[in-house]
Write a protein that holds these residues in place. Structure first.
Motif, short mmCIF file in Angstrom:
data_model
loop_
_atom_site.label_atom_id
_atom_site.label_comp_id
_atom_site.label_asym_id
_atom_site.label_seq_id
_atom_site.Cartn_x
_atom_site.Cartn_y
_atom_site.Cartn_z
N LYS A 74 -13.01 -13.57 -18.50
CA LYS A 74 -11.96 -13.39 -17.58
C LYS A 74 -12.05 -14.41 -16.78
CE LYS A 74 -9.58 -10.14 -14.70
NZ LYS A 74 -8.83 -9.32 -14.62
N LYS A 75 -13.23 -14.90 -16.20
CA LYS A 75 -13.27 -15.70 -15.00
C LYS A 75 -13.20 -17.36 -15.93
CE LYS A 75 -16.39 -17.96 -11.95
NZ LYS A 75 -17.80 -17.93 -11.33
N LEU A 76 -13.60 -17.31 -17.02
CA LEU A 76 -13.34 -18.60 -17.86
C LEU A 76 -11.85 -18.91 -18.13
CD1 LEU A 76 -14.67 -20.99 -19.76
CD2 LEU A 76 -14.61 -19.25 -21.53
N PHE A 77 -11.22 -18.05 -18.32
CA PHE A 77 -9.83 -18.18 -18.93
C PHE A 77 -8.96 -18.39 -17.44
CE2 PHE A 77 -11.26 -17.27 -22.91
CZ PHE A 77 -10.10 -18.24 -23.64
N GLU A 78 -9.42 -17.48 -16.41
CA GLU A 78 -8.34 -17.38 -15.01
C GLU A 78 -8.83 -18.67 -14.04
OE1 GLU A 78 -8.36 -13.43 -13.96
OE2 GLU A 78 -7.28 -12.81 -15.76
N GLU A 79 -10.06 -18.90 -13.93
CA GLU A 79 -10.67 -19.94 -12.77
C GLU A 79 -10.95 -20.92 -13.32
OE1 GLU A 79 -13.39 -17.57 -10.05
OE2 GLU A 79 -12.12 -15.65 -10.66
N VAL A 80 -12.04 -20.90 -14.29
CA VAL A 80 -12.76 -22.28 -14.58
C VAL A 80 -11.82 -23.17 -15.40
CG1 VAL A 80 -14.72 -23.13 -15.93
CG2 VAL A 80 -14.91 -20.91 -14.76
N ALA A 81 -11.56 -22.86 -16.61
CA ALA A 81 -10.47 -23.32 -17.35
C ALA A 81 -9.22 -24.23 -16.58
CB ALA A 81 -9.90 -22.93 -18.57
N PRO A 82 -8.36 -23.46 -15.71
CA PRO A 82 -7.37 -24.06 -15.08
C PRO A 82 -7.95 -25.34 -14.14
CG PRO A 82 -7.04 -21.69 -15.04
CD PRO A 82 -8.60 -21.96 -15.82
N LYS A 83 -9.18 -24.93 -13.48
CA LYS A 83 -9.65 -26.19 -12.57
C LYS A 83 -9.91 -27.41 -13.47
CE LYS A 83 -14.02 -26.12 -10.84
NZ LYS A 83 -15.29 -25.57 -10.27
#
Length: 113
Positions: A74-83
């Motif tokens: 969830k963190k990968l898709f919502e925070e890391v990738a958009p960054k």
């Protein structure tokens, strides 16, 4: 399974170790390990982040099949990738630390940029 280094482990142990290390890196943002392991973790992590940038159901299922914790996906898709949406690769950095005291293995920190 990407990468060519055997890391002195049978294939199932090696895959489990990489899964755990990639999960921990995505969760914490930074881990300390040997240089060769860091290079393997970098290749897998960069592929995971690139995959997460597409944000499709297929890529989410692929991420769930590799990353061991649901909240990390969830963190990968919502925070890391958009960054990293403007960036086309080079999401991690490896900083060499010098030899480890016990066995003189070359140590490094791998972190998300």
């Amino acid at each position: 399974m990407p990468g060519s280094r055997k890391l002195g482990r049978p294939s199932d142990h090696r895959k489990a170790m990489l899964r755990a290390m990639v999960t921990f890196l995505l969760e914490k943002g930074k881990i300390e390990t040997t240089v060769t392991r860091a290079k393997e973790v970098r290749s897998v992590t960069e592929k995971m982040i690139t995959m997460a940038k597409s944000d499709s159901l297929h890529s989410k299922r692929q991420a769930h099949s590799f990353v061991t914790k649901k909240d990390v996906v969830k963190k990968l898709f919502e925070e890391v990738a958009p960054k990293y949406s403007e960036r086309s690769g080079g999401y991690t950095r490896i900083i060499r630390l010098g030899p480890r005291r016990g066995d003189a293995a070359e140590m490094a920190i791998i972190e998300l940029v």
